[in-house]
Design an enzyme around this catalytic site. Structure first.
Site, PDB file in Angstrom:
ATOM      1  N   ARG A 251     -27.759  47.635  31.620  1.00 40.77           N
ATOM      2  CA  ARG A 251     -27.074  47.928  32.654  1.00 40.77           C
ATOM      3  C   ARG A 251     -26.640  49.414  32.747  1.00 40.77           C
ATOM      4  O   ARG A 251     -26.796  50.136  31.606  1.00 40.77           O
ATOM      5  CB  ARG A 251     -25.623  47.145  32.957  1.00 40.77           C
ATOM      6  N   LYS A 276     -19.705  45.746  30.268  1.00 43.52           N
ATOM      7  CA  LYS A 276     -19.227  44.842  31.363  1.00 43.52           C
ATOM      8  C   LYS A 276     -18.425  43.739  31.015  1.00 43.52           C
ATOM      9  O   LYS A 276     -17.512  43.368  31.305  1.00 43.52           O
ATOM     10  CB  LYS A 276     -20.435  44.449  32.461  1.00 43.52           C
ATOM     11  N   HIS A 351     -30.462  47.706  37.906  1.00 42.69           N
ATOM     12  CA  HIS A 351     -30.413  46.315  37.881  1.00 42.69           C
ATOM     13  C   HIS A 351     -31.571  45.664  38.240  1.00 42.69           C
ATOM     14  O   HIS A 351     -31.844  44.704  37.714  1.00 42.69           O
ATOM     15  CB  HIS A 351     -29.342  45.735  38.635  1.00 42.69           C
ATOM     16  N   ARG A 354     -33.884  45.437  35.410  1.00 41.56           N
ATOM     17  CA  ARG A 354     -33.119  44.265  34.484  1.00 41.56           C
ATOM     18  C   ARG A 354     -33.687  42.943  34.911  1.00 41.56           C
ATOM     19  O   ARG A 354     -34.053  42.212  34.146  1.00 41.56           O
ATOM     20  CB  ARG A 354     -31.668  44.225  34.410  1.00 41.56           C
ATOM     21  N   HIS A 377     -26.427  37.189  27.924  1.00 44.58           N
ATOM     22  CA  HIS A 377     -25.477  36.445  28.674  1.00 44.58           C
ATOM     23  C   HIS A 377     -24.766  35.554  27.842  1.00 44.58           C
ATOM     24  O   HIS A 377     -25.355  35.231  26.637  1.00 44.58           O
ATOM     25  CB  HIS A 377     -26.421  35.627  29.734  1.00 44.58           C
ATOM     26  N   TYR A 386     -33.169  33.403  37.575  1.00 41.94           N
ATOM     27  CA  TYR A 386     -34.561  34.076  37.464  1.00 41.94           C
ATOM     28  C   TYR A 386     -35.477  32.808  37.834  1.00 41.94           C
ATOM     29  O   TYR A 386     -36.724  33.136  37.878  1.00 41.94           O
ATOM     30  CB  TYR A 386     -34.855  34.714  36.406  1.00 41.94           C
TER      31      TYR A 386
END
Length: 413
Positions: A251, A276, A351, A354, A377, A386
Site C-alpha cells: 500500500r 494500516k 492499490h 496490489r 491479510h 479476487y
C-alpha cells in the site's frame, strides 16, 4: 512566514528550476510575478499575503479560484499567484488550483470549521483525510443553509433527502455517511447539540455490495515499470516505488514509511508491521528490489537524516518523506506514459497494482492462503474478492442445465 514579495518569488523561482519547468512556462510565470510586483507598488502594498494575492486576482481576473470562463493566459496568471500564496503558507505549491472555495459561515459553519481544526491539531489526521472530510461536511453545510436547517432539526427523512439530493454513488454515500456520523457524535459529546444525530444516518450495507477490483495484466505492469527513465535521480526513486507496489503489492502508506531498519541484508528479507493493519509481514528481498534500493541510495537519494528510505527530491521538501498522494501521482504518471489502455476510466493508483498482483498470482494457481500471506491479510476472507476477477476459472464453475420436462415450458418459447 516570508512576507517580502521579492524573497518569496526568489524561493518559488528556485522551486520552478528544481522541478524542471519548461522554459516557455517558466518565463510566463516569472512575467506574471513581475506584474504582481508592479500592482503592489501602485497600491502601496509592502508585504505580500494570501489576501493581497487574492485581491490582485479578483481585480485582474474577477476570481481567485479556477473556473471555465478563464482562458489559457488567465489560468497561468491565476496559477502563478496561487503558487506564491500556497508556498508562503505551506512551503509547497498546491497540487491544483481549486474550483470551489469552501467557506463555513454562521454558527453551524463555525462549529464545523473548529471540528476540522480539531482533526488536524488534536487527532493529527493527514491533510488528505481532512480535505476529504471537509468536502462532505461542506456539502452538508450547503444543504442545511439552502433549506434553512440547523443540527437540531435533523431526522431520518432529512438525512435521506440530503443523500438523494447529492445523488452520491454507493461508495461516496458510505464515506459521506461515515464522516457525518462521526461529526454528529463529536457535536453531541462537545455540547454543540443536545441529541446524537448519528442515529438518523441509516446503514447502507456498503461492505456487502459486490465490488470487483481494478486489475492490469502482467504485460501492462511490465510496460508501466519499463516506462521509467532511470538515468535521473527522480527516475530511480519512481522505479523503486513502482517495484514495491507491483512486486510486493504494498500500500502507499507502507511505501512512504519504508525504513532502513526493516531490511535484513544478511538474510535478504524485509520485515515490518503494516501501517494500516499493524499486522507483521515478511518479504524476500528480491534482487530487482534490492538492486533498485542500492541504485537509489547511491545515485538518487538526497542527503538527509530521514529514517524513511524514499524521500522527496523537490527543493522545498528535499529529504523529507513522501506523502501517499504523491505515490498515487507517480503511479498515474507512468500509466499514462506507458499508454495503458483505458487507464483513465479505471482505478490507477498503487492499490490497483496490489489488486493486479493478487489476481495474476491467482491465475497461476497460487493458493489463497499464500496470496493472503503476501498481501498481509488476517484471513483468506479478505482475499476471496479476487476470485471474482479470475474469469477463466469462473467459466469452469457453472453446472450444465439439465433438460426440463414440463408443460409450462416448450421448445422455442
Amino acid at each position: 512566514m516570508v512576507t517580502d514579495v521579492q524573497a518569496l518569488i526568489s524561493l518559488c523561482d528556485d522551486e520552478l528550476v528544481s522541478r524542471g519547468y519548461v522554459a516557455v512556462l517558466y518565463g510566463r510565470i516569472k512575467a506574471e510575478w513581475e506584474k504582481l510586483i508592479s500592482w503592489m507598488k501602485i497600491h502601496n502594498f509592502t508585504d505580500f499575503s494570501e489576501s493581497v494575492g487574492f485581491q490582485y486576482c479578483d481585480e485582474t481576473l474577477g476570481t481567485h479560484i479556477s473556473n471555465e470562463r478563464l482562458n489559457h493566459d488567465e489560468k497561468i496568471r491565476l496559477r502563478a499567484i496561487r503558487m506564491l500564496t500556497s508556498y508562503q503558507k505551506d512551503g509547497d505549491f498546491e497540487f491544483r488550483t481549486p474550483r470551489i472555495e469552501r467557506l463555513f459561515l454562521g454558527n453551524t459553519g463555525s462549529n464545523m470549521h473548529l471540528y476540522l481544526s480539531y482533526l488536524r491539531n488534536v487527532q493529527h489526521f493527514s491533510e488528505s483525510t481532512i480535505r476529504n472530510k471537509e468536502q462532505y461536511l461542506y456539502e452538508f453545510f450547503c444543504y442545511l443553509e439552502k433549506h434553512s436547517l440547523t443540527l437540531e432539526n435533523l431526522s431520518v427523512e432529512i438525512m435521506e433527502d440530503f443523500f438523494r439530493t447529492l445523488d452520491y454513488s454507493l461508495a461516496s454515500r458510505h464515506n459521506c455517511g461515515s464522516t457525518l456520523r462521526i461529526y454528529f457524535r463529536y457535536a453531541h459529546d462537545h455540547g454543540i447539540t443536545e441529541k446524537d444525530n448519528s442515529v438518523f444516518i441509516l446503514k447502507d450495507n456498503y461492505k456487502h455490495h459486490c465490488k470487483i477490483p481494478t486489475t492490469y495484466e502482467e504485460d501492462e505492469i511490465r510496460r508501466i515499470i519499463s516506462s521509467v527513465e532511470r538515468s535521473s535521480a527522480t527516475g530511480k526513486r519512481d522505479y523503486l516505488i513502482l517495484l514495491l507496489a507491483a512486486e510486493y503489492g504494498w500500500r502507499s502508506s507502507d511505501i512512504v514509511n519504508f525504513r532502513f531498519s526493516q531490511i535484513d541484508w544478511d538474510k535478504n528479507v524485509i520485515r515490518f508491521n503494516q501501517h494500516k493493519t499493524d499486522i507483521p509481514v515478511e518479504y524476500p528481498l528480491l534482487s530487482s528490489v534490492g538492486n533498485a534500493i542500492i541504485d537509489y541510495l547511491k545515485h538518487g537519494r538526497p542527503l538527509t537524516d530521514s529514517e524513511e528510505i524514499i524521500v522527496s527530491a523537490e527543493s522545498a521538501k528535499k529529504g523529507r518523506p513522501l506523502s501517499t498522494p504523491t505515490v498515487h501521482s507517480i503511479v498515474t504518471k507512468y500509466m499514462k506514459k506507458a499508454h495503458i489502455k483505458n487507464w483513465k476510466s479505471k482505478k490507477h493508483d498503487p492499490h490497483s497494482l496490489r489488486h493486479s498482483l493478487a489476481t495474476n498470482m491467482l491465475k497461476k494457481n497460487i493458493s489463497m492462503p499464500i496470496i493472503s500471506t503476501v498481501l498481509g491479510h488476517q484471513n483468506t476472507e479478505s482475499t476471496k474478492i479476487y476470485l471474482k476477477v479470475d474469469t477463466e476459472k469462473l467459466r469452469q464453475c457453472p453446472l450444465s442445465i439439465p433438460a426440463m420436462y414440463s408443460k409450462h415450458y416448450k421448445v422455442g418459447r
